[in-house]
Motif scaffolding. Structure first.
Motif, PDB file in Angstrom:
ATOM      1  N   LYS A  72     -27.231  30.730 -14.547  1.00 16.22           N
ATOM      2  CA  LYS A  72     -28.624  30.106 -13.959  1.00 16.22           C
ATOM      3  C   LYS A  72     -28.344  28.498 -13.928  1.00 16.22           C
ATOM      4  O   LYS A  72     -28.822  27.720 -12.974  1.00 16.22           O
ATOM      5  CB  LYS A  72     -29.660  30.536 -14.914  1.00 16.22           C
ATOM      6  N   ARG A  75     -26.602  27.152 -10.965  1.00 11.94           N
ATOM      7  CA  ARG A  75     -27.411  27.386  -9.888  1.00 11.94           C
ATOM      8  C   ARG A  75     -28.579  26.067  -9.731  1.00 11.94           C
ATOM      9  O   ARG A  75     -28.437  25.605  -8.708  1.00 11.94           O
ATOM     10  CB  ARG A  75     -28.094  28.763  -9.613  1.00 11.94           C
ATOM     11  N   SER A  79     -27.823  23.320  -6.950  1.00 11.07           N
ATOM     12  CA  SER A  79     -28.838  23.181  -5.951  1.00 11.07           C
ATOM     13  C   SER A  79     -29.282  21.549  -6.271  1.00 11.07           C
ATOM     14  O   SER A  79     -29.661  21.001  -5.110  1.00 11.07           O
ATOM     15  CB  SER A  79     -30.199  23.888  -6.482  1.00 11.07           C
ATOM     16  N   GLU A 152     -30.243  34.437 -11.392  1.00  8.88           N
ATOM     17  CA  GLU A 152     -29.402  33.212 -11.557  1.00  8.88           C
ATOM     18  C   GLU A 152     -29.267  32.603 -10.088  1.00  8.88           C
ATOM     19  O   GLU A 152     -29.744  31.553  -9.599  1.00  8.88           O
ATOM     20  CB  GLU A 152     -28.222  33.567 -12.113  1.00  8.88           C
ATOM     21  N   TRP A 153     -28.188  33.360  -9.207  1.00  6.85           N
ATOM     22  CA  TRP A 153     -28.158  32.990  -7.989  1.00  6.85           C
ATOM     23  C   TRP A 153     -28.876  34.086  -6.921  1.00  6.85           C
ATOM     24  O   TRP A 153     -29.447  33.634  -5.851  1.00  6.85           O
ATOM     25  CB  TRP A 153     -26.748  32.923  -7.528  1.00  6.85           C
ATOM     26  N   HIS A 178     -28.540  35.061  -1.833  1.00  7.39           N
ATOM     27  CA  HIS A 178     -28.500  33.931  -2.772  1.00  7.39           C
ATOM     28  C   HIS A 178     -29.740  32.905  -2.504  1.00  7.39           C
ATOM     29  O   HIS A 178     -30.026  32.706  -1.343  1.00  7.39           O
ATOM     30  CB  HIS A 178     -26.990  33.346  -2.953  1.00  7.39           C
TER      31      HIS A 178
END
Lengths: 591, 277
Positions: A72, A75, A79, A152-153, A178
């Protein structure tokens, strides 16, 4: 084998204890801490679960967390990097948020419970959703769909599950979408745009949608495009949720849909501005439904299964569930009582038990009543101390007769019976019950008890055998209604007599009640039917705005004293309010 | 079937009345610091939009406070305290409605929500609501410490509200809301003290001093964590601009290679439950 499942840190934390393959205790932290949507590490819930089985933490064989913290974090970091430099203001917040408690789950569990790290396991978020959806229902084989904001994704995944004759279980997730391409985030973005609280106001968007026309569908389709096999992608220039925590929609989004609603702004769908918001809500609801129907049609064709198990927060959208059942090709659909993150605690424990430890599948009743039981003596004691009128009845039968009399005379009843429900819905053990026949009753509940917007509907509870007489249920609809997971039309000839639970579009979020799962509640419905001719009651959760559903009797009593409920019932005690206990006047306390 | 009723004892019997005339205003006269800061408070409350938004925040604080007090009512084994707490919770609920209604009315008058980039300074540090900057953990407090905390908190709020109503000459309607709320605050302030003396007659003074020290300590922690938060933010922001650009470039390039639509589900095998990745 003794396995503790945990969910925590984002919203709705919970603990679930599974012993020898069977859940023995499951409870959300909010029900014990009394903080709505409590996301804290669920210490109170853990303590209560272990108490039920008289276990010490070191006697546990495994503790399973419902997601993978490092994945997580990857991600979140990725991001932020992808949004560089727009993410400059959210990056420090995101890092501070993650680098605190959320990243060090293993150590936190280990230190709180005093168990070695070798006993701590991690499922993926959508594995936990899938297990909660598939392993808690009776079908041997099923297609699985999970959809939420983000784990997570993954934001959405599809797969299949099988319980084999030799007891082995297989859950195979085939593919996933995703982040940031997420149906949950799409709906939450519109929730924020319409001035409601994200992760809390999605119900309101669904309720509001019925007042509008889907006139903005073309605009919504500009922000989400279909891809192969029912997949989709979001056009990210309309969104900001992936770059900042400040706002989930971009200026371009505002240009497309107009001015967002301020949370304090009154919302009246009969005004032009209110109608615009309702139309926007109707449009995103339509697109969500279309997208889910496409995905499930494709999944049905691919797997050939007749049963669909649907988990994740998006599965709380009962209107979409009704359409999936009618149009996807699946003849049966199962949504667990807690499809959101709280249910993942149970899903994670069951996944570890069946898949990781390879224990044989054990069937258990698919009811929602896994929480703390009510103590009627507690209600009697506090009411007696405060001098409130208490009726004590001699038998359950007499209690039901008296309750029916009260309901038939338009009294609003706080009903507490047995263990509390897991999940966001009161299903007859912690419910506010009322006669379902008049609009006046709906208005009274909104103004004096729930303090909420007039456009939000109330749900009916009906014995499963007669549900089809009053509601237009597709095949499989009665089963979907077990946990209020589907919205279906009220038959036109009954709408006037069921005005309090019939939404503006003629639908209702039906709860179908089975005798073996909720015998007392079922008997109450039967007796009410005998007295009034209609065995249906309005059933709404026993809580006030901003509070979790009550757990203990004293919490029901406190709710009685603070709103317009007429009586509270627990065990064989009926506590009435004195006329001097005024009801709060309100203009609608929630945004 | 039997019907049992017992006579009621209302909470009003349990405290001294404080509602005659403007007695409550005298009782809760503004504290020295708030008096000194009166020009600042006047400025904070002078802007209509800020006023509306502050009242909405106050409404939220009051509603949260009401829930805390209701929780206290649910926890206590003292029947009189329970009745008082329940009344207190209802008062807070009423205050929330008063603040919300007035806040919405003001914001309707001045027009709708401003753009995000046009935020006015809300001055909440200078003029917090009822519970102010205090943080109440009902479940962790003993009966005595909770009453001491509530007493100090209500007293501080009452003093602050007294200042607010003094500086609100520009808005008599909002001023009346504070006057109305202030009456209840005086009651809350008084009953919490009288009940503290009843529940812990020998320790009441000690409890109050301990509560004052706890408030000071929490205030220090709050300031310290706020400073740490700012410093942490600066360090991370510097790292963001100095270290991350190259990684950001790589992340953006990899994002471009990702195809839209479905991705294969991760298959870490059965061993994967041991991994946090």
């Amino acid at each position: 084998m003794k396995i503790l499942g945990l969910s925590a840190h984002y919203h709705d934390s919970a603990a679930a204890l599974v012993i020898d393959g069977v859940p023995v205790a499951v409870v959300q932290e909010e029900r014990l801490s009394r903080k709505k949507n409590d996301a804290a590490f669920p210490l109170k819930a853990i303590e209560w679960c272990l108490e039920q089985a008289k276990l010490e933490p070191e006697e546990l064989d495994a503790v399973v967390f419902y997601e993978k913290p490092m994945l997580k974090f990857e991600r979140i970091l990725t991001s932020a990097l992808r949004a560089f430099p727009k993410s400059w203001s959210s990056f420090p917040k995101a890092m501070k948020n993650s680098l605190g408690e959320k990243l060090w789950v293993k150590g936190i569990i280990s230190s709180h419970l005093g168990i070695p790290g070798s006993k701590i396991f991690f499922t993926e978020h959508h594995q936990a959703h899938a297990a909660a959806a598939f392993l808690t229902q009776p079908a041997k084989r099923a297609a699985i769909l999970t959809a939420d904001g983000v784990g997570e994704w993954a934001t959405l995944s599809v797969g299949v599950g099988e319980k084999m004759d030799d007891g082995r279980v297989a859950i195979k997730l085939l593919r996933e979408l995703h982040f940031p391409h997420s149906l949950g985030m799409l709906y939450s973005t519109f929730t924020a745009f319409l001035g409601f609280e994200v992760n809390e106001g999605e119900y309101k968007v669904m309720g509001l949608a019925s007042y509008g026309k889907p006139e903005y569908v073309d605009q919504v389709r500009q922000v989400i495009s279909p891809e192969k096999n029912g997949a989709f992608s979001l056009h990210l220039d309309f969104f900001d949720f992936h770059t900042t925590a400040k706002r989930s929609y971009s200026e371009k989004f505002v240009q497309l849909f107009g001015k967002p609603r301020a949370p304090h702004e009154p919302l009246d769908p009969t005004t032009p501005e209110g109608a615009r918001y309702a139309n926007v809500a109707a449009s995103v609801q339509r697109v969500l439904e279309d997208t889910l129907v496409e995905i499930t049609k494709s999944l049905h064709e691919e797997t050939g299964e007749s049963v669909l198990c649907f988990g994740g927060g998006v599965a709380l959208n009962g209107v979409a569930n009704g359409r999936i059942l009618r149009e996807s090709g699946f003849s049966e659909m199962y949504v667990p009582c807690s499809p959101g993150d709280a249910g993942c605690a149970l899903g994670a424990a069951l996944y570890a038990d069946r898949i990781f430890f390879k224990n044989p599948h054990v069937d258990f009743p698919d009811h929602p009543y896994w929480g703390p039981s009510v103590d009627p003596e507690e209600l009697a004691a506090v009411a007696s101390e405060d001098g409130l009128p208490i009726e004590t009845v001699a038998s359950d039968d007499a209690l039901l007769d008296r309750t029916v009399d009260l309901l038939a005379s338009d009294k609003i009843v706080g009903w507490m019976d047995g263990p509390c429900e897991l999940g966001p819905r009161a299903l007859g053990n912690r419910s506010i019950l009322a006669a379902p026949h008049t609009v006046a009753m709906k208005d009274r509940l909104n103004k004096e008890i729930k303090y909420r917007e007039e456009f939000r509907p109330f749900a009916p509870a009906v014995p499963i055998e007669v549900a089809g007489e009053y509601f237009e249920l597709p095949p499989g609809g009665a089963r979907l209604g077990a946990f209020m997971s589907g919205v279906f039309p009220v038959k036109p000839e009954w709408r006037d007599k069921l005005a309090a639970i019939t939404h503006v579009d003629g639908t209702a979020r039906v709860q179908t009640v089975e005798r073996d799962k909720a015998p007392k509640f079922y008997a109450l419905l039967e007796k009410y039917g005998k007295k009034t001719g209609i065995p249906i009651l309005l059933n709404t959760s026993f809580n006030l705005a901003g509070e979790p559903i009550v757990t203990r009797a004293v919490e029901g009593y406190s709710t009685l004293r603070r709103c317009g409920i007429d009586v509270v019932i627990a065990g064989r005690y009926i506590v009435s309010k004195k006329p001097s206990h005024a009801v709060m006047p309100t203009d609608g306390g929630t945004s | 079937m039997t019907v049992e009723t017992t006579p009621s004892r209302e909470p009003q019997d349990a405290h001294k009345p404080v509602r005659s005339g403007d007695a409550h205003l005298r009782i809760v006269g503004a504290a020295g610091l708030d008096r000194i800061l009166r020009p600042l408070h006047r400025w904070v409350w002078s802007d209509a939009r800020r006023r509306g938004e502050k009242l909405l925040k106050f409404a939220q604080t009051e509603a949260d406070g009401g829930r805390d007090i209701a929780r206290a009512a649910e926890r206590t084994h003292d029947a009189l305290l329970r009745r008082l707490y329940l009344r207190h919770a209802l008062d807070e609920q009423r205050h929330a409605n008063l603040f919300r209604t007035r806040g919405r009315a003001i914001l309707r008058e001045v027009g709708q929500k401003r753009e995000d980039g046009d935020a006015t300074f809300d001055g909440n540090f200078f003029s917090p609501g009822e519970r102010g900057l205090d943080d109440l953990q009902v479940d962790e407090e003993s009966e005595g410490s909770l009453l001491a905390f509530l007493h100090l908190s209500e007293k501080a709020a009452a003093r602050r509200f007294a200042v607010y109503q003094e500086v609100l000459e520009v808005d008599p309607v909002t001023r009346d809301v504070f006057v109305d709320v202030l009456k209840d605050e005086a009651f809350h302030m008084n009953y919490t003290l009288s009940q503290l003396k009843r529940v812990e007659p020998k320790k009441a003074g000690w409890r109050l001093w301990w509560a004052r020290l706890t408030r000071l300590w929490k205030g220090y922690l709050r300031i310290a964590s706020a400073i740490a938060n700012v410093m942490g933010g600066i360090v991370l922001a510097v790292q963001y601009f100095v270290i991350l650009p190259i990684f950001a470039l790589m992340a953006k390039r990899s994002a471009k290679k990702e195809l839209p639509g479905w991705a294969p589900a991760r298959d870490g095998g059965e061993r994967s439950l041991r991994s946090q990745y």
